[in-house]
Scaffold this motif. Sequence first.
Motif, mmCIF file in Angstrom:
data_model
loop_
_atom_site.group_PDB
_atom_site.id
_atom_site.type_symbol
_atom_site.label_atom_id
_atom_site.label_comp_id
_atom_site.label_asym_id
_atom_site.label_seq_id
_atom_site.Cartn_x
_atom_site.Cartn_y
_atom_site.Cartn_z
ATOM 1 N N THR A 215 40.067 -38.505 -38.140
ATOM 2 C CA THR A 215 39.742 -38.559 -39.568
ATOM 3 C C THR A 215 39.534 -37.171 -40.153
ATOM 4 N N LEU A 216 38.876 -36.310 -39.383
ATOM 5 C CA LEU A 216 38.560 -34.967 -39.871
ATOM 6 C C LEU A 216 39.675 -33.960 -39.631
ATOM 7 N N GLY A 217 40.706 -34.358 -38.889
ATOM 8 C CA GLY A 217 41.789 -33.435 -38.586
ATOM 9 C C GLY A 217 41.389 -32.340 -37.621
ATOM 10 N N VAL A 227 29.158 -32.533 -32.887
ATOM 11 C CA VAL A 227 28.217 -33.624 -32.624
ATOM 12 C C VAL A 227 27.007 -33.103 -31.859
ATOM 13 N N LEU A 228 27.257 -32.312 -30.838
ATOM 14 C CA LEU A 228 26.163 -31.814 -29.999
ATOM 15 C C LEU A 228 25.262 -30.835 -30.746
ATOM 16 N N SER A 229 25.819 -30.104 -31.714
ATOM 17 C CA SER A 229 25.016 -29.160 -32.495
ATOM 18 C C SER A 229 24.246 -29.846 -33.619
ATOM 19 N N GLY A 230 24.544 -31.121 -33.875
ATOM 20 C CA GLY A 230 23.908 -31.842 -34.979
ATOM 21 C C GLY A 230 24.608 -31.650 -36.308
ATOM 22 N N GLU A 231 25.698 -30.885 -36.308
ATOM 23 C CA GLU A 231 26.434 -30.628 -37.551
ATOM 24 C C GLU A 231 27.181 -31.864 -38.033
ATOM 25 N N LEU A 232 27.562 -32.735 -37.085
ATOM 26 C CA LEU A 232 28.355 -33.916 -37.406
ATOM 27 C C LEU A 232 27.649 -35.153 -36.871
ATOM 28 N N VAL A 233 27.509 -36.150 -37.739
ATOM 29 C CA VAL A 233 26.891 -37.411 -37.335
ATOM 30 C C VAL A 233 27.981 -38.471 -37.274
ATOM 31 N N ILE A 234 28.111 -39.096 -36.113
ATOM 32 C CA ILE A 234 29.111 -40.146 -35.935
ATOM 33 C C ILE A 234 28.478 -41.486 -36.321
ATOM 34 N N PRO A 235 29.030 -42.183 -37.310
ATOM 35 C CA PRO A 235 28.439 -43.459 -37.745
ATOM 36 C C PRO A 235 28.834 -44.599 -36.832
ATOM 37 N N ASP A 236 28.331 -45.771 -37.130
ATOM 38 C CA ASP A 236 28.766 -46.964 -36.429
ATOM 39 C C ASP A 236 30.226 -47.221 -36.739
ATOM 40 N N LEU A 237 30.845 -48.134 -35.986
ATOM 41 C CA LEU A 237 32.252 -48.448 -36.182
ATOM 42 C C LEU A 237 32.524 -48.825 -37.627
ATOM 43 N N GLY A 238 33.565 -48.199 -38.180
ATOM 44 C CA GLY A 238 33.998 -48.563 -39.524
ATOM 45 C C GLY A 238 33.595 -47.592 -40.608
ATOM 46 N N GLY A 239 32.586 -46.763 -40.365
ATOM 47 C CA GLY A 239 32.137 -45.832 -41.391
ATOM 48 C C GLY A 239 32.723 -44.449 -41.173
ATOM 49 N N PRO A 240 32.825 -43.637 -42.235
ATOM 50 C CA PRO A 240 33.356 -42.284 -42.093
ATOM 51 C C PRO A 240 32.314 -41.355 -41.493
ATOM 52 N N PRO A 241 32.737 -40.333 -40.731
ATOM 53 C CA PRO A 241 31.788 -39.365 -40.194
ATOM 54 C C PRO A 241 31.187 -38.526 -41.310
ATOM 55 N N SER A 242 29.948 -38.091 -41.097
ATOM 56 C CA SER A 242 29.292 -37.264 -42.111
ATOM 57 C C SER A 242 28.795 -35.983 -41.478
ATOM 58 N N SER A 243 28.751 -34.939 -42.292
ATOM 59 C CA SER A 243 28.277 -33.655 -41.791
ATOM 60 C C SER A 243 27.430 -32.968 -42.852
#
Length: 243
Positions: A215-217, A227-243
Amino acid sequence: MTAASRFTEVLARLVGEPDRDDLLPDQVAAACVAALPVDGASLSYTLLPDRRLPLGASDLQAAAAERLQYATGEGPCLTAQQIRGVVVAPLEELKGGWPLFAVQLVAHTPYRCVVALPVGGALAGVAALDLYLRDPGTPTAGTLADVAAVAELVGEVLADDLAGEEDIVLGLPRSFRALPIVERHRVWLAVGHISGQRALTTSDALSLLRGAAFTLGLDLETTANRVLSGELVIPDLGGPPSS
C-alpha cells in the motif's frame, strides 16, 4: 569444460582472492553465473514456511529478485522448496503461476525467466538456488541439465561450510551472516511485534506487513523498520496503515 568444472574453478578463484570481502554464499552465487548461461543467481535458506533467509546473491539485482519473492509471498523458489523439485518459469508461466511476483519482477529487475531448485545433498530440504535470466523463453534441456549438476555442487559447498563452523546463530555459520540476513531478521521482529499487538498468527501478521508495504510502495525491510521504530502503525485487517 563442463558447467560443474567451471563452477568449481571459478569458486576456487573467488575464495582464494585475498582482497575480496564478500561472503561465501555471494561467491557461490557469482560462480553459478560464471558457469551457467544465466544473468543472476541467489541462494536462500528456509527455517520455517514464513522464515526464509537470503543467504547470498551474485549482484544487487539478483538480491532484489529474492526479496521480491519473500515480499509478495509467492514465486518459483517458494514453490521449488515446497515440491522439492525444479521449477522452470519463463515469463508467460511467471505471469500465470505467480502474477503478483511477476509484475514486481518485471517492474524492478531486468529478469524475465526464473529457474529454481533445491541445492543438492543434505541441505536439499532447506536451501534453494534461484537462477535469473533476461531472456523470457524456456531454457534448453542442456542448460537445465547443467543447472542440476551445479546445484549439486552448491549443496556440497554450503554443507561443508556449515559442518566446519562452530559459531552457529539462527542455524547459520558466521560466514553466512550478511546484512541481508540481519535485515530479514528485522522483518521477523516486526512480524512478532504485530502478532503480539493484534493477537494474530505469525502468518497473518506477515500478511498485514506485506499489505502495508504494498500500500505504501515500500520494500518489506523498510516497512518493518518503521513498525519497530513506532513510525508506522499496522491496523487490523482491512484498514490502511497510519504513520
